[in-house]
Design a protein around this motif. Sequence first.
Motif, PDB file in Angstrom:
ATOM      1  N   TRP A   2       0.842  -1.183   0.000  1.00  0.00           N
ATOM      2  CA  TRP A   2       0.000   0.000   0.000  1.00  0.00           C
ATOM      3  C   TRP A   2       0.878   1.234   0.000  1.00  0.00           C
ATOM      4  CZ3 TRP A   2      -1.286  -2.985   4.714  1.00  0.00           C
ATOM      5  CH2 TRP A   2      -2.235  -3.972   4.463  1.00  0.00           C
ATOM      6  N   THR A   3       0.322   2.331  -0.419  1.00  0.00           N
ATOM      7  CA  THR A   3       1.021   3.605  -0.314  1.00  0.00           C
ATOM      8  C   THR A   3       0.748   4.150   1.081  1.00  0.00           C
ATOM      9  OG1 THR A   3       0.715   4.033  -2.664  1.00  0.00           O
ATOM     10  CG2 THR A   3       1.243   5.926  -1.264  1.00  0.00           C
ATOM     11  N   PRO A   4       1.774   4.251   1.922  1.00  0.00           N
ATOM     12  CA  PRO A   4       1.521   4.764   3.272  1.00  0.00           C
ATOM     13  C   PRO A   4       1.318   6.269   3.254  1.00  0.00           C
ATOM     14  CG  PRO A   4       3.852   4.295   2.991  1.00  0.00           C
ATOM     15  CD  PRO A   4       3.160   3.839   1.729  1.00  0.00           C
ATOM     16  N   ILE A   5       0.578   6.741   4.226  1.00  0.00           N
ATOM     17  CA  ILE A   5       0.330   8.180   4.334  1.00  0.00           C
ATOM     18  C   ILE A   5       1.653   8.941   4.481  1.00  0.00           C
ATOM     19  CG2 ILE A   5      -0.015   8.183   6.831  1.00  0.00           C
ATOM     20  CD1 ILE A   5      -2.219  10.315   6.345  1.00  0.00           C
ATOM     21  N   THR A   6       2.652   8.309   5.066  1.00  0.00           N
ATOM     22  CA  THR A   6       3.943   8.988   5.215  1.00  0.00           C
ATOM     23  C   THR A   6       4.557   9.322   3.860  1.00  0.00           C
ATOM     24  OG1 THR A   6       5.012   6.827   5.418  1.00  0.00           O
ATOM     25  CG2 THR A   6       4.428   7.961   7.463  1.00  0.00           C
ATOM     26  N   TYR A   7       4.380   8.455   2.884  1.00  0.00           N
ATOM     27  CA  TYR A   7       4.878   8.729   1.526  1.00  0.00           C
ATOM     28  C   TYR A   7       4.181   9.968   0.960  1.00  0.00           C
ATOM     29  CZ  TYR A   7       5.710   8.205  -3.478  1.00  0.00           C
ATOM     30  OH  TYR A   7       6.046   8.429  -4.789  1.00  0.00           O
ATOM     31  N   LEU A   8       2.871  10.034   1.144  1.00  0.00           N
ATOM     32  CA  LEU A   8       2.113  11.180   0.645  1.00  0.00           C
ATOM     33  C   LEU A   8       2.520  12.465   1.364  1.00  0.00           C
ATOM     34  CD1 LEU A   8      -1.364   9.428   0.391  1.00  0.00           C
ATOM     35  CD2 LEU A   8       0.278   9.853  -1.462  1.00  0.00           C
ATOM     36  N   LEU A   9       2.762  12.373   2.667  1.00  0.00           N
ATOM     37  CA  LEU A   9       3.234  13.547   3.408  1.00  0.00           C
ATOM     38  C   LEU A   9       4.599  13.993   2.886  1.00  0.00           C
ATOM     39  CD1 LEU A   9       2.212  12.494   7.035  1.00  0.00           C
ATOM     40  CD2 LEU A   9       1.093  14.212   5.586  1.00  0.00           C
ATOM     41  N   ILE A  45       2.397  -4.917  16.069  1.00  0.00           N
ATOM     42  CA  ILE A  45       1.229  -4.599  15.245  1.00  0.00           C
ATOM     43  C   ILE A  45       0.836  -3.132  15.360  1.00  0.00           C
ATOM     44  CG2 ILE A  45       0.295  -6.940  15.212  1.00  0.00           C
ATOM     45  CD1 ILE A  45      -1.717  -6.001  17.373  1.00  0.00           C
ATOM     46  N   TRP A  46       1.354  -2.430  16.382  1.00  0.00           N
ATOM     47  CA  TRP A  46       1.093  -0.996  16.532  1.00  0.00           C
ATOM     48  C   TRP A  46       2.194  -0.177  15.879  1.00  0.00           C
ATOM     49  CZ3 TRP A  46      -0.198  -0.676  22.448  1.00  0.00           C
ATOM     50  CH2 TRP A  46      -1.372  -1.397  22.702  1.00  0.00           C
ATOM     51  N   ASN A  47       3.171  -0.825  15.309  1.00  0.00           N
ATOM     52  CA  ASN A  47       4.333  -0.150  14.749  1.00  0.00           C
ATOM     53  C   ASN A  47       4.509  -0.558  13.287  1.00  0.00           C
ATOM     54  OD1 ASN A  47       6.792   1.133  14.398  1.00  0.00           O
ATOM     55  ND2 ASN A  47       7.956  -0.464  15.411  1.00  0.00           N
ATOM     56  N   PRO A  48       3.533  -0.259  12.411  1.00  0.00           N
ATOM     57  CA  PRO A  48       3.620  -0.749  11.038  1.00  0.00           C
ATOM     58  C   PRO A  48       4.551   0.038  10.130  1.00  0.00           C
ATOM     59  CG  PRO A  48       1.637   0.536  11.297  1.00  0.00           C
ATOM     60  CD  PRO A  48       2.281   0.443  12.666  1.00  0.00           C
ATOM     61  N   LEU A  49       4.853   1.281  10.446  1.00  0.00           N
ATOM     62  CA  LEU A  49       5.576   2.125   9.493  1.00  0.00           C
ATOM     63  C   LEU A  49       6.933   1.576   9.058  1.00  0.00           C
ATOM     64  CD1 LEU A  49       4.665   5.718  10.698  1.00  0.00           C
ATOM     65  CD2 LEU A  49       3.686   4.395   8.822  1.00  0.00           C
ATOM     66  N   PRO A  50       7.747   0.996   9.950  1.00  0.00           N
ATOM     67  CA  PRO A  50       9.029   0.456   9.463  1.00  0.00           C
ATOM     68  C   PRO A  50       8.864  -0.680   8.462  1.00  0.00           C
ATOM     69  CG  PRO A  50       9.136   0.802  11.813  1.00  0.00           C
ATOM     70  CD  PRO A  50       7.695   0.986  11.411  1.00  0.00           C
ATOM     71  N   GLY A  51       7.671  -1.255   8.351  1.00  0.00           N
ATOM     72  CA  GLY A  51       7.451  -2.309   7.375  1.00  0.00           C
ATOM     73  C   GLY A  51       7.273  -1.808   5.955  1.00  0.00           C
ATOM     74  N   PHE A  52       7.109  -0.502   5.763  1.00  0.00           N
ATOM     75  CA  PHE A  52       6.938   0.051   4.427  1.00  0.00           C
ATOM     76  C   PHE A  52       8.297   0.404   3.829  1.00  0.00           C
ATOM     77  CE2 PHE A  52       2.756   0.812   6.254  1.00  0.00           C
ATOM     78  CZ  PHE A  52       1.930   0.419   5.217  1.00  0.00           C
ATOM     79  N   VAL A  53       8.512   0.019   2.582  1.00  0.00           N
ATOM     80  CA  VAL A  53       9.786   0.256   1.912  1.00  0.00           C
ATOM     81  C   VAL A  53      10.111   1.737   1.867  1.00  0.00           C
ATOM     82  CG1 VAL A  53      11.017   0.029  -0.287  1.00  0.00           C
ATOM     83  CG2 VAL A  53       9.644  -1.867   0.583  1.00  0.00           C
ATOM     84  N   THR A  54       9.113   2.586   1.627  1.00  0.00           N
ATOM     85  CA  THR A  54       9.387   4.022   1.536  1.00  0.00           C
ATOM     86  C   THR A  54       9.901   4.571   2.862  1.00  0.00           C
ATOM     87  OG1 THR A  54       7.062   4.506   2.015  1.00  0.00           O
ATOM     88  CG2 THR A  54       7.726   4.469  -0.311  1.00  0.00           C
ATOM     89  N   VAL A  55       9.430   4.028   3.975  1.00  0.00           N
ATOM     90  CA  VAL A  55       9.920   4.456   5.284  1.00  0.00           C
ATOM     91  C   VAL A  55      11.308   3.880   5.522  1.00  0.00           C
ATOM     92  CG1 VAL A  55       9.514   4.380   7.780  1.00  0.00           C
ATOM     93  CG2 VAL A  55       7.600   4.756   6.215  1.00  0.00           C
ATOM     94  N   GLN A  56      11.518   2.617   5.166  1.00  0.00           N
ATOM     95  CA  GLN A  56      12.829   1.982   5.342  1.00  0.00           C
ATOM     96  C   GLN A  56      13.906   2.737   4.584  1.00  0.00           C
ATOM     97  OE1 GLN A  56      12.777  -2.153   4.251  1.00  0.00           O
ATOM     98  NE2 GLN A  56      10.942  -2.549   5.461  1.00  0.00           N
ATOM     99  N   ASN A  57      13.601   3.162   3.367  1.00  0.00           N
ATOM    100  CA  ASN A  57      14.597   3.796   2.512  1.00  0.00           C
ATOM    101  C   ASN A  57      14.894   5.231   2.890  1.00  0.00           C
ATOM    102  OD1 ASN A  57      14.774   1.467   1.031  1.00  0.00           O
ATOM    103  ND2 ASN A  57      13.438   2.181  -0.611  1.00  0.00           N
ATOM    104  N   LYS A  58      13.957   5.905   3.550  1.00  0.00           N
ATOM    105  CA  LYS A  58      14.141   7.340   3.749  1.00  0.00           C
ATOM    106  C   LYS A  58      13.936   7.815   5.171  1.00  0.00           C
ATOM    107  CE  LYS A  58      12.540  11.728   1.853  1.00  0.00           C
ATOM    108  NZ  LYS A  58      11.593  12.394   0.987  1.00  0.00           N
ATOM    109  N   ASN A  59      13.010   7.211   5.918  1.00  0.00           N
ATOM    110  CA  ASN A  59      12.538   7.869   7.121  1.00  0.00           C
ATOM    111  C   ASN A  59      12.542   7.022   8.383  1.00  0.00           C
ATOM    112  OD1 ASN A  59      11.960  10.237   5.727  1.00  0.00           O
ATOM    113  ND2 ASN A  59      10.008   9.428   5.048  1.00  0.00           N
ATOM    114  N   LEU A  60      13.417   6.038   8.505  1.00  0.00           N
ATOM    115  CA  LEU A  60      13.426   5.265   9.741  1.00  0.00           C
ATOM    116  C   LEU A  60      13.693   6.152  10.948  1.00  0.00           C
ATOM    117  CD1 LEU A  60      15.076   1.827   8.974  1.00  0.00           C
ATOM    118  CD2 LEU A  60      12.740   2.293   9.675  1.00  0.00           C
TER     119      LEU A  60
END
Length: 167
Positions: A2-9, A45-60
Amino acid sequence: KWTPITYLLDQQDVSWKNYMGEETDVTCPKWPCQAVGVPGTTPWIWNPLPGFVTVQNKNLNNNQPVSELYEDLDAGTLPQVSWVLPDLRDSEHPAHGSMQPGQTHVTKLINAIGNSSSWDSTAIFLVWDDWGGFYDHIEPPKIDQNGYGLRVPALVISPYAKQGYID
């Protein structure tokens, strides 16, 4: 997938952080993340953001312990969008924590934000994630495997909020 909201932000240059329980592995780069440390951590399960590639690549580094929220408030550097997730002991989930630590945790956070220089431009959305807790003891109707999503109650706490309004 999915496209995470963090990517859109990020695409709109909107700053954000995800603040979590102190003993959570806030940069876990693989899914599913496992909580580290002693019991009382934020469940993976309350910490999904690190599972998104866009977060891993840019925003950990945007995943931080909740103590940094207080530092950001003091420094006047709170991002434009923030998520604050409790650790398990402050979650108010039955069998894991009681209401008192959870209410104390939320009150401390809201008071800190309300007393900060960020307050005039803040809207806090306080939500609970499921039924069956202290506030909602009746099982919801089954509509599909996901149910209705976020359940009431939810509170908006803000200088913008319409006072005395209940929906």
